[in-house]
Design an enzyme around this catalytic site. Structure first.
Site, PDB file in Angstrom:
ATOM      1  CG  PHE A 123      -9.637  -5.042  -1.112  1.00 45.17           C
ATOM      2  CD1 PHE A 123      -9.691  -5.884  -0.260  1.00 45.17           C
ATOM      3  CD2 PHE A 123      -8.677  -4.606  -1.861  1.00 45.17           C
ATOM      4  CE1 PHE A 123      -8.313  -6.285   0.030  1.00 45.17           C
ATOM      5  CE2 PHE A 123      -7.314  -4.776  -1.397  1.00 45.17           C
ATOM      6  CZ  PHE A 123      -7.303  -5.804  -0.470  1.00 45.17           C
ATOM      7  N   GLY A 124     -11.084  -1.564   0.738  1.00 42.23           N
ATOM      8  CA  GLY A 124     -10.628  -0.392   0.910  1.00 42.23           C
ATOM      9  C   GLY A 124      -9.236  -0.098   1.126  1.00 42.23           C
ATOM     10  CB  THR A 126      -6.668   2.663  -3.785  1.00 44.55           C
ATOM     11  OG1 THR A 126      -6.218   1.418  -4.165  1.00 44.55           O
ATOM     12  CG2 THR A 126      -6.335   3.708  -4.477  1.00 44.55           C
ATOM     13  CD  GLN A 335      -6.263  -0.492 -37.347  1.00 45.57           C
ATOM     14  OE1 GLN A 335      -6.376   0.024 -36.374  1.00 45.57           O
ATOM     15  NE2 GLN A 335      -6.048   0.026 -38.674  1.00 45.57           N
ATOM     16  CD  GLU A 362      -7.433  -6.473  -7.926  1.00 46.21           C
ATOM     17  OE1 GLU A 362      -6.906  -7.819  -7.589  1.00 46.21           O
ATOM     18  OE2 GLU A 362      -8.846  -6.632  -7.914  1.00 46.21           O
ATOM     19  CB  THR A 364       0.688  -0.025 -12.150  1.00 43.42           C
ATOM     20  OG1 THR A 364       2.062   0.011 -11.760  1.00 43.42           O
ATOM     21  CG2 THR A 364      -0.132   1.192 -11.975  1.00 43.42           C
ATOM     22  CB  SER A 365       1.995  -2.935 -16.570  1.00 39.92           C
ATOM     23  OG  SER A 365       0.734  -3.579 -17.105  1.00 39.92           O
TER      24      SER A 365
HETATM   25  N1  COS Z   1       1.982 -11.531   0.454  1.00 43.10           N
HETATM   26  C1  COS Z   1       2.271 -11.423   1.838  1.00 43.10           C
HETATM   27  N2  COS Z   1       3.029 -10.711   2.399  1.00 43.10           N
HETATM   28  C2  COS Z   1       3.717  -9.664   1.499  1.00 43.10           C
HETATM   29  C3  COS Z   1       3.879  -9.711   0.223  1.00 43.10           C
HETATM   30  C4  COS Z   1       2.534 -10.730  -0.332  1.00 43.10           C
HETATM   31  N3  COS Z   1       2.483 -10.797  -1.599  1.00 43.10           N
HETATM   32  N4  COS Z   1       4.269  -8.617  -0.398  1.00 43.10           N
HETATM   33  C5  COS Z   1       4.835  -7.872   0.589  1.00 43.10           C
HETATM   34  N5  COS Z   1       4.377  -8.742   1.842  1.00 43.10           N
HETATM   35  C6  COS Z   1       4.897  -8.376   3.144  1.00 43.10           C
HETATM   36  C7  COS Z   1       6.565  -8.404   3.331  1.00 43.10           C
HETATM   37  O1  COS Z   1       7.083  -9.711   3.428  1.00 43.10           O
HETATM   38  C8  COS Z   1       7.028  -7.652   4.376  1.00 43.10           C
HETATM   39  O2  COS Z   1       6.809  -8.252   5.476  1.00 43.10           O
HETATM   40  P1  COS Z   1       7.823  -7.923   6.768  1.00 43.10           P
HETATM   41  O3  COS Z   1       7.218  -6.890   7.424  1.00 43.10           O
HETATM   42  O4  COS Z   1       7.561  -9.167   7.703  1.00 43.10           O
HETATM   43  O5  COS Z   1       9.362  -7.917   6.341  1.00 43.10           O
HETATM   44  C9  COS Z   1       5.823  -6.321   4.189  1.00 43.10           C
HETATM   45  O6  COS Z   1       4.811  -7.001   3.621  1.00 43.10           O
HETATM   46  C10 COS Z   1       6.457  -5.208   3.449  1.00 43.10           C
HETATM   47  O7  COS Z   1       6.545  -5.449   2.243  1.00 43.10           O
HETATM   48  P2  COS Z   1       7.273  -4.884   1.415  1.00 43.10           P
HETATM   49  O8  COS Z   1       8.571  -4.005   2.020  1.00 43.10           O
HETATM   50  O9  COS Z   1       7.520  -5.521   0.124  1.00 43.10           O
HETATM   51  O10 COS Z   1       6.693  -3.739   0.952  1.00 43.10           O
HETATM   52  P3  COS Z   1       6.779  -2.228   0.041  1.00 43.10           P
HETATM   53  O11 COS Z   1       6.199  -1.139   0.624  1.00 43.10           O
HETATM   54  O12 COS Z   1       8.125  -2.244  -0.303  1.00 43.10           O
HETATM   55  O13 COS Z   1       5.613  -2.632  -1.038  1.00 43.10           O
HETATM   56  C11 COS Z   1       4.756  -3.430  -3.328  1.00 43.10           C
HETATM   57  C12 COS Z   1       5.542  -3.549  -2.171  1.00 43.10           C
HETATM   58  C13 COS Z   1       5.066  -2.219  -4.243  1.00 43.10           C
HETATM   59  C14 COS Z   1       4.966  -4.757  -4.018  1.00 43.10           C
HETATM   60  C15 COS Z   1       3.470  -3.412  -2.678  1.00 43.10           C
HETATM   61  O14 COS Z   1       3.182  -1.953  -2.056  1.00 43.10           O
HETATM   62  C16 COS Z   1       2.291  -3.218  -3.845  1.00 43.10           C
HETATM   63  O15 COS Z   1       1.999  -4.238  -4.277  1.00 43.10           O
HETATM   64  N6  COS Z   1       1.814  -2.115  -4.440  1.00 43.10           N
HETATM   65  C17 COS Z   1       0.612  -2.141  -5.301  1.00 43.10           C
HETATM   66  C18 COS Z   1      -0.600  -2.025  -4.718  1.00 43.10           C
HETATM   67  C19 COS Z   1      -1.665  -2.302  -5.286  1.00 43.10           C
HETATM   68  O16 COS Z   1      -1.784  -3.223  -5.914  1.00 43.10           O
HETATM   69  N7  COS Z   1      -2.548  -1.449  -5.127  1.00 43.10           N
HETATM   70  C20 COS Z   1      -4.153  -1.735  -5.804  1.00 43.10           C
HETATM   71  C21 COS Z   1      -5.079  -1.665  -4.757  1.00 43.10           C
HETATM   72  S1  COS Z   1      -6.302  -2.621  -5.329  1.00 43.10           S
HETATM   73  S2  COS Z   1      -6.997  -1.797  -6.629  1.00 43.10           S
END
Ligand code: COS
Length: 383
Positions: A123-124, A126, A335, A362, A364-365
């Site tokens: 799953f690419g 990051t 411990q 996936e 962070t906390s």
């Molecule tokens: N499921 C479906 N759609 C989603 C969603 C979800 N869980 N979360 C957000 N979306 C959609 C939103 O509805 C929005 O759609 P619209 O364009 O129609 O409005 C779009 O995606 C953008 O969402 P949002 O504005 O919330 O994006 P942000 O950039 O604010 O990001 C976070 C939100 C921080 C929650 C997200 O970037 C995230 O989860 N980051 C962590 C990433 C991660 O887990 N990385 C690890 C990778 S695998 S090791």
């Protein structure tokens, strides 16, 4: 409300436990030391159904519900989180993205092979510059006739050097998260290379890699979902991925509890088993409560998925609590073991090293808290 597992769920859990006790537990320390699991276990795991869970039978899977999936991930986490990662990334993140967003041809091409684990996926998402802020990724896909040409770099990719197909998220327009598109890229494509990342604190048996895409050309038929839908595909898939990570963490907590009880009841100090000391029982009681609480959060989330209800916030809560609980439990287990827990004669040091990444990957906390906070308040911390 009935939390009794069905006969099928109990049978699968028993089968999984028995298999992993025989095929994984005796080898996990060696795999950890070698920085690679023995991949001969992969087809055996597929035969048991680990990779086909939640993939429908018509695509070569065994079907199954998400409570069973959660039980399977727990057993894998209890045995070896490196194995859990191989399954939950290949058939979870990649398989489910294809199942829910793929064309029929894509499903026919990839799902039976992912379910049988004759092919693995990675799953690419990051990148070196984008972790939490995944919507700002910079890998780029440019349309060229009926093809797409992809350039970019991905980092910390589980299964990266083992995968046959990479689900690559790349920018197709400069519109933030709305400008991201997903592609199924065969890893033998010219211009695609993967480099192993060694020296990790934990999950050492798992292949974690850096991916380089240098003018990788794929046909439009390799595009997964619509142009610009990639971020939503990634986020929706990660919701289920977070359930898998959380369930694996339940397994870590459970493993720490079992190891600590076994050690504390046989180790004597001051003329009696250390299990009889209240301060040792305090540590063990915390692990026991954490195991139950984390498991129930996972089952709650899995049940929502099975009933077709929204589950994203529940997945974040489960992942947040279970990953923090896994670190806490592994630390407490060391411990209880004292000096014996600091070396690899017992599994608890490995549990701690493996658990530590669970609060990071996936999401962070801190990201999970902000997702839960956004759901509760209706206000986003990100915009
Ligand atoms: N499921 C479906 N759609 C989603 C969603 C979800 N869980 N979360 C957000 N979306 C959609 C939103 O509805 C929005 O759609 P619209 O364009 O129609 O409005 C779009 O995606 C953008 O969402 P949002 O504005 O919330 O994006 P942000 O950039 O604010 O990001 C976070 C939100 C921080 C929650 C997200 O970037 C995230 O989860 N980051 C962590 C990433 C991660 O887990 N990385 C690890 C990778 S695998 S090791």
């Amino acid at each position: 409300m009935d939390l009794t597992l069905t006969e099928e769920q109990q049978a699968f859990r028993a089968l999984a436990r028995d298999f992993l006790e025989r095929e994984a537990v005796p080898h996990r320390m060696q795999w950890d030391h070698d920085e690679s699991v023995d991949l001969e276990i992969v087809p055996k795991m597929a035969e048991l159904g680990f990779f086909g869970l939640t993939i429908p039978e018509e695509y070569g899977g065994v079907g199954g519900d998400y409570v069973t999936y959660s039980l399977a991930m727990e057993e894998l986490g209890r045995a070896d989180s490196a194995l859990r990662g191989i399954v939950s990334v290949s058939s979870g993140l990649v398989g489910k993205s294809i199942l829910f967003h793929g064309t029929d041809a894509q499903k026919q091409e990839w799902l039976p092979q992912l379910a049988a684990a004759t092919r693995l996926g990675c799953f690419g998402l990051t990148e070196p510059g984008t972790g939490s802020d995944a919507g700002n990724l910079t890998s780029r896909a440019v349309r060229d006739g009926s093809d797409w040409v992809i350039d970019g770099q991905k980092l910390f990719i589980t299964n990266g050097t083992w995968a046959d197909v990479a689900l690559v998220f790349a920018r197709t327009s400069d519109d933030g998260p709305r400008g991201v598109t997903a592609f199924l890229v065969p890893t033998d494509s010219p211009g695609f290379t993967a480099r192993t990342i060694t020296g990790k604190l934990g999950l050492r048996g798992q292949a974690t890699a850096e991916l380089f895409l240098d003018g990788v050309r794929v046909p439009d038929a390799a595009r997964l979902g619509e142009v610009g839908q990639g971020f939503k595909i990634a986020m929706g898939t990660l919701d289920k991925g977070r359930l898998a990570v959380a369930s694996g963490c339940v397994g870590i907590v459970q493993g720490c509890l079992e190891a600590s009880v076994a050690y504390a009841t046989q180790r004597t100090q001051f003329g009696r088993p250390i299990a009889s000391f209240q301060l040792v029982q305090d540590l063990i009681a915390d692990m026991s409560v954490d195991a139950d609480a984390a498991r129930l959060l996972c089952w709650l989330c899995a049940d929502l998925v099975d009933r077709g209800e929204p589950y994203g916030t529940a997945a974040s809560k489960a992942k947040l609590f279970a990953s923090e609980a896994a670190v806490r439990a592994a630390n407490n287990a060391i411990q209880v073991h004292g000096g014996a827990g600091y070396v690899d004669d017992f599994p608890v040091a490995k549990y701690l090293r493996d658990a530590r990444v669970m609060t990071l990957y996936e999401g962070t906390s801190q990201i999970q808290k902000l997702i839960v906070g956004r759901a509760e308040t209706g206000v986003s911390a990100f915009t």
